[in-house]
Design a protein around this motif. Sequence first.
Motif, PDB file in Angstrom:
ATOM      1  N   GLY A  40       0.844  -1.192   0.000  1.00  0.00           N
ATOM      2  CA  GLY A  40       0.000   0.000   0.000  1.00  0.00           C
ATOM      3  C   GLY A  40       0.873   1.232   0.000  1.00  0.00           C
ATOM      4  O   GLY A  40       1.783   1.360   0.808  1.00  0.00           O
ATOM      5  N   LEU A  41       0.589   2.147  -0.943  1.00  0.00           N
ATOM      6  CA  LEU A  41       1.378   3.363  -1.043  1.00  0.00           C
ATOM      7  C   LEU A  41       0.449   4.499  -0.657  1.00  0.00           C
ATOM      8  O   LEU A  41      -0.517   4.780  -1.366  1.00  0.00           O
ATOM      9  CB  LEU A  41       1.840   3.518  -2.489  1.00  0.00           C
ATOM     10  CG  LEU A  41       3.138   4.209  -2.816  1.00  0.00           C
ATOM     11  CD1 LEU A  41       4.275   3.644  -2.000  1.00  0.00           C
ATOM     12  CD2 LEU A  41       3.419   4.068  -4.286  1.00  0.00           C
ATOM     13  N   ILE A  42       0.684   5.153   0.490  1.00  0.00           N
ATOM     14  CA  ILE A  42      -0.232   6.215   0.875  1.00  0.00           C
ATOM     15  C   ILE A  42       0.494   7.532   1.069  1.00  0.00           C
ATOM     16  O   ILE A  42       1.709   7.572   1.258  1.00  0.00           O
ATOM     17  CB  ILE A  42      -1.046   5.873   2.144  1.00  0.00           C
ATOM     18  CG1 ILE A  42      -0.113   5.624   3.321  1.00  0.00           C
ATOM     19  CG2 ILE A  42      -1.945   4.693   1.923  1.00  0.00           C
ATOM     20  CD1 ILE A  42      -0.860   5.496   4.613  1.00  0.00           C
ATOM     21  N   HIS A 215      -5.181   7.356  -0.821  1.00  0.00           N
ATOM     22  CA  HIS A 215      -4.950   8.274   0.287  1.00  0.00           C
ATOM     23  C   HIS A 215      -5.822   7.873   1.476  1.00  0.00           C
ATOM     24  O   HIS A 215      -5.814   8.516   2.502  1.00  0.00           O
ATOM     25  CB  HIS A 215      -5.236   9.711  -0.133  1.00  0.00           C
ATOM     26  CG  HIS A 215      -6.663   9.944  -0.489  1.00  0.00           C
ATOM     27  ND1 HIS A 215      -7.149   9.789  -1.767  1.00  0.00           N
ATOM     28  CD2 HIS A 215      -7.707  10.268   0.279  1.00  0.00           C
ATOM     29  CE1 HIS A 215      -8.442  10.024  -1.762  1.00  0.00           C
ATOM     30  NE2 HIS A 215      -8.816  10.323  -0.548  1.00  0.00           N
ATOM     31  N   ASP A 216      -6.596   6.777   1.292  1.00  0.00           N
ATOM     32  CA  ASP A 216      -7.523   6.366   2.336  1.00  0.00           C
ATOM     33  C   ASP A 216      -6.894   5.249   3.175  1.00  0.00           C
ATOM     34  O   ASP A 216      -6.682   4.141   2.699  1.00  0.00           O
ATOM     35  CB  ASP A 216      -8.829   5.883   1.687  1.00  0.00           C
ATOM     36  CG  ASP A 216      -9.917   5.700   2.723  1.00  0.00           C
ATOM     37  OD1 ASP A 216      -9.582   5.490   3.907  1.00  0.00           O
ATOM     38  OD2 ASP A 216     -11.093   5.769   2.343  1.00  0.00           O
ATOM     39  N   LEU A 217      -6.600   5.584   4.418  1.00  0.00           N
ATOM     40  CA  LEU A 217      -5.899   4.623   5.275  1.00  0.00           C
ATOM     41  C   LEU A 217      -6.723   3.380   5.535  1.00  0.00           C
ATOM     42  O   LEU A 217      -6.214   2.259   5.531  1.00  0.00           O
ATOM     43  CB  LEU A 217      -5.601   5.291   6.618  1.00  0.00           C
ATOM     44  CG  LEU A 217      -4.626   6.429   6.517  1.00  0.00           C
ATOM     45  CD1 LEU A 217      -4.711   7.299   7.739  1.00  0.00           C
ATOM     46  CD2 LEU A 217      -3.247   5.862   6.358  1.00  0.00           C
ATOM     47  N   SER A 255       0.043  11.590  12.806  1.00  0.00           N
ATOM     48  CA  SER A 255      -0.937  12.648  12.530  1.00  0.00           C
ATOM     49  C   SER A 255      -1.971  12.171  11.515  1.00  0.00           C
ATOM     50  O   SER A 255      -3.146  12.497  11.610  1.00  0.00           O
ATOM     51  CB  SER A 255      -0.234  13.909  12.025  1.00  0.00           C
ATOM     52  OG  SER A 255       0.202  13.713  10.695  1.00  0.00           O
ATOM     53  N   LEU A 256      -1.540  11.362  10.548  1.00  0.00           N
ATOM     54  CA  LEU A 256      -2.493  10.791   9.589  1.00  0.00           C
ATOM     55  C   LEU A 256      -3.503   9.922  10.316  1.00  0.00           C
ATOM     56  O   LEU A 256      -4.697   9.961  10.037  1.00  0.00           O
ATOM     57  CB  LEU A 256      -1.765   9.929   8.560  1.00  0.00           C
ATOM     58  CG  LEU A 256      -1.112  10.600   7.374  1.00  0.00           C
ATOM     59  CD1 LEU A 256      -0.457   9.554   6.493  1.00  0.00           C
ATOM     60  CD2 LEU A 256      -2.125  11.372   6.568  1.00  0.00           C
ATOM     61  N   TRP A 257      -3.004   9.131  11.244  1.00  0.00           N
ATOM     62  CA  TRP A 257      -3.868   8.207  11.987  1.00  0.00           C
ATOM     63  C   TRP A 257      -4.874   8.972  12.855  1.00  0.00           C
ATOM     64  O   TRP A 257      -5.968   8.545  13.103  1.00  0.00           O
ATOM     65  CB  TRP A 257      -3.013   7.312  12.878  1.00  0.00           C
ATOM     66  CG  TRP A 257      -2.580   6.017  12.292  1.00  0.00           C
ATOM     67  CD1 TRP A 257      -2.685   4.806  12.896  1.00  0.00           C
ATOM     68  CD2 TRP A 257      -1.994   5.773  11.022  1.00  0.00           C
ATOM     69  NE1 TRP A 257      -2.198   3.833  12.070  1.00  0.00           N
ATOM     70  CE2 TRP A 257      -1.765   4.399  10.912  1.00  0.00           C
ATOM     71  CE3 TRP A 257      -1.643   6.591   9.952  1.00  0.00           C
ATOM     72  CZ2 TRP A 257      -1.218   3.808   9.784  1.00  0.00           C
ATOM     73  CZ3 TRP A 257      -1.083   6.009   8.831  1.00  0.00           C
ATOM     74  CH2 TRP A 257      -0.874   4.642   8.752  1.00  0.00           C
ATOM     75  N   GLU A 523     -13.081   0.582   8.040  1.00  0.00           N
ATOM     76  CA  GLU A 523     -12.491   0.954   9.315  1.00  0.00           C
ATOM     77  C   GLU A 523     -11.013   0.617   9.303  1.00  0.00           C
ATOM     78  O   GLU A 523     -10.549  -0.140   8.463  1.00  0.00           O
ATOM     79  CB  GLU A 523     -13.213   0.225  10.456  1.00  0.00           C
ATOM     80  CG  GLU A 523     -14.576   0.830  10.732  1.00  0.00           C
ATOM     81  CD  GLU A 523     -15.435  -0.063  11.600  1.00  0.00           C
ATOM     82  OE1 GLU A 523     -14.858  -0.897  12.322  1.00  0.00           O
ATOM     83  OE2 GLU A 523     -16.667   0.076  11.546  1.00  0.00           O
ATOM     84  N   MET A 524     -10.302   1.177  10.279  1.00  0.00           N
ATOM     85  CA  MET A 524      -8.848   1.001  10.288  1.00  0.00           C
ATOM     86  C   MET A 524      -8.425  -0.414  10.623  1.00  0.00           C
ATOM     87  O   MET A 524      -7.286  -0.792  10.388  1.00  0.00           O
ATOM     88  CB  MET A 524      -8.236   1.962  11.318  1.00  0.00           C
ATOM     89  CG  MET A 524      -8.429   3.410  10.953  1.00  0.00           C
ATOM     90  SD  MET A 524      -7.459   3.848   9.523  1.00  0.00           S
ATOM     91  CE  MET A 524      -6.023   4.468  10.346  1.00  0.00           C
TER      92      MET A 524
END
Lengths: 549, 398
Positions: A40-42, A215-217, A255-257, A523-524
Amino acid sequence: MSDEILLKMRDVWLEGRSDETWNPIINDVDLTLKKGEVLGLIGESGAGKSTLGLAAMGYTRDGVRISKGSVEFDGIDLLTASAAVKRALLGKRIAYVAQSAAASFNPAHKLMDQHVEGPVQHGVMGRGESEADGIELYAKLRLPNPDEIGFRYPHQVSGGQLQRCMTAMAMSCRPDLIIFDEPTTALDVTTQIEVLASIRDIVEQFNTAAIYITHDLAVVAQMADTIKVLLKGDEVETADTRVMLATPTQEYTKSLWAVRSFERPLKSAVQTGSVPVVSVQNIDASYGTVPVLHDVSFDMHEGRTVAVVGESGSGKSTAARCITGLLPPTAGQIMVDGDVMPPDYRKRSKDQLRQVQMIYQMADTALNPRMSIGQIIARPVEFYLGLKGAEKRKKVDALLEQIELEPSQYYHRLPSELSGGQKQRIGIARALAAEPKFIICDEVTSALDQLVAEGILRLLARLQDELSLTYMFITHDLATVRAIADEVVVMKDGRVVEQGPKVEMFTPPHHAYTDLLLSSVPEMDPDWLTNLLAERGVDNIGDAAVDKM
Amino acid sequence: MIWFVAALIGLAAVAWGFRFAGQAVTGNAPKFRDMPYGVAYGYVLGAAVLAWLVWAYMQGRSDDQAIANKFFFLRIAIEGFIIFAIAAWLFRLLGRSVGTARSKKLFRSMPLTASFGILTILIYAIFAIFAGLIAPYGQEQIIPGVAANIIPGGDPELGGNPDFPLGTDQIGRDILSRLIYGAQNTVGIAFATTVLAFLLGGTLGFLAATLGGWLDQLLSRAVDVLMAIPSLIFALLLMTIASVWAPELGIPLTVFMVVIIAVIDSTRVYRLARAVGQNIVVMDYIEAAKLRGEGLGYLVFKEILPNATAPLLAEFGLRFCFVFLTIAALSFLGVGIQPPLADWGTMVRDLGGFVNFAQFAPMAATAPLLAAGAIALLTVAVNFVVDWMLHKSSGLKE
């Protein structure tokens, strides 16, 4: 997954040409992919994810070059390989799935004709064999009517189906590596989940390695074995998905999380008997003879945010058009502060127009590219408030400060010199300049990166508290609803399915459709998709589930 | 013919050899390794054409008059090309060192074609404005005692006269003076006509795009009707009618011509303005302005027009050339700019017979080509400048 290394990118530097110089896009990034592994490339937009994804194929867009480093695919150096060698690889052993399937299929040819092109050109299969294989792939991707769907034109199938057809096409030569570039970003949540499930399935079945750019974790958590985080062309960290989710080491990753943790405190219930700022009463509306809204009613009270949620085509934007008067409703009425508004905006007085302002989804098209920021904001100030000269300038400066942009720095800039988030802030300032009570926010954060979107949400929340504004917040993103809404209106097929305070909406029991929407938001938790599929079954997700209602 | 085919086939072999040699010499560098055969052929063909041009130019400078005459015009074209390129380069150099910081910056990023275009337009403008001061004789002046049809070049041995470097026309008027006055008449009238066409077509087009509905239908169908009639024939027809009215009403025929061509050309402008306008009115910022309660004038002039300037400018350059050619054509047919006013179209018609002498007396054939060349040069110059402006305003890179 095996231990055999398929793709090895070493010290890759990429540069893009602008203003007659070469500017760095990717700085010294390494990437290793084993057979059957999904990476995964975010990162945010502009982080260089897509450029890096394309570089993995030894390809760059015009105006971009690989200045240093090596890209080795299965022992073949892609950067020095001849055009003929690359031609034999691309499409056959390395495939690419683009973000917008609708823009990537040729609208003049049937899906199957485009599907068989790769295998036939590369001499993998004959046409008949390839068609039969295509049908089999369509079935594996759980497309409805796999026998016939390939013989339709791209515009005859839905967005989610088209995205799966493109995945089938990428699979047609059974490549060793597929690069997915944001394949579900443009899709609704219920459609997205279907595409995610089928992509994951087929990649596992054929043991294909993949680079999944998004870009979606939450999405990447479902799909990837390993996650690599990029920031402005630099690698931030790389780790196993579960490790990364549980214990991110870098500040940026944390911070992304954390973005999804923003939530406003709950407000007290609306006092009974208070007059709503805007009241939508039993409106019907239609485009030409096609009815789009049926008996829609909801109230919006002062200082509160009403989120209107639903999928594309549910009529949520149409409801906004009725309130602004762009589309006069065929029945029912709009009341502002207890007064009935003329249905057509042309019949409304200047003051009535001033009260209802709008912020648009695409800040790019919402700001006149030929006007400076100062001019854009000054116009409503002058038009509604009648301020001129120094007073006008003062008001514009105050507005710019309100949206946290330094006036002296931004007053003379053009919209093209601003970032996406800044443009959206200008849109907010323009709406505020009219000193309205009520602002319609039409998907204002859906075109923005998560960190930027969060900044916009916080700004909107602060302005609401300071100016006691009322927001109608149109969105399809339930995370945003959770963050900012006080009340929620769920729409489907032009009807209000369910409405009420946020807390009630997010606690069961729900209306079946609300339930489907809520449960489809990734969801994460990396096991979320697996668990959901186990719980609901493959036939009870996505379009199939919507159709059953 | 057979030689031509043989040469092409020969080139095909050379192209293959060129690529092969390139690969061998550079040790299989990607440039040669991945070069498609077509590209290699293109290089070789380009080189062959260049070689032929050099050869032809040398022929043109040959001492043998018969051979030199054959390549006379090619020689002039090549010399002209080089002189213009140098002039444009010097002009750009001048612009880069003189003037304000802004104009210097403008010249720094300017391609050679644009500086050529600007230089040419400037020269035309100076000639047009100061025609009365620059021209040695009057445009309608028949100089007593001077022969008609003096050949350009001013070489008495070839039938020229140093007092009249570009010769005289069929009734003994100085061609140089008439060319200069022609700039004033032809270019001035064409410019006025184009501006009028744009005011008319642009305004109506934007109105139709913004308001839509029955107004759009009415205007668009009216434009369709006008466009259905071949424009030159239509202009001819109207000019014939106007030539009867003009003396009765006491209005110069030229005014009628300006209005007629402007109306006919405004239909094309209308089409473009409407199409461009329609793409702009669906933007969110127009919707925002409408919802603000803005009037029609603000919408058209502040919101739509600034965003439509690039395509309209491009069309202006093209349209100017077309108008210019239409006027020249009408004058050539005898209903345009009336004698004795000097006009390039009329000059081409009047002296056109001399073109037949091109083979053995190229100087004589130059007479009608001077006016034609003036038209062609301005057309090219205007298009170069418009291309450049378009490039700048569209923000295209490279």
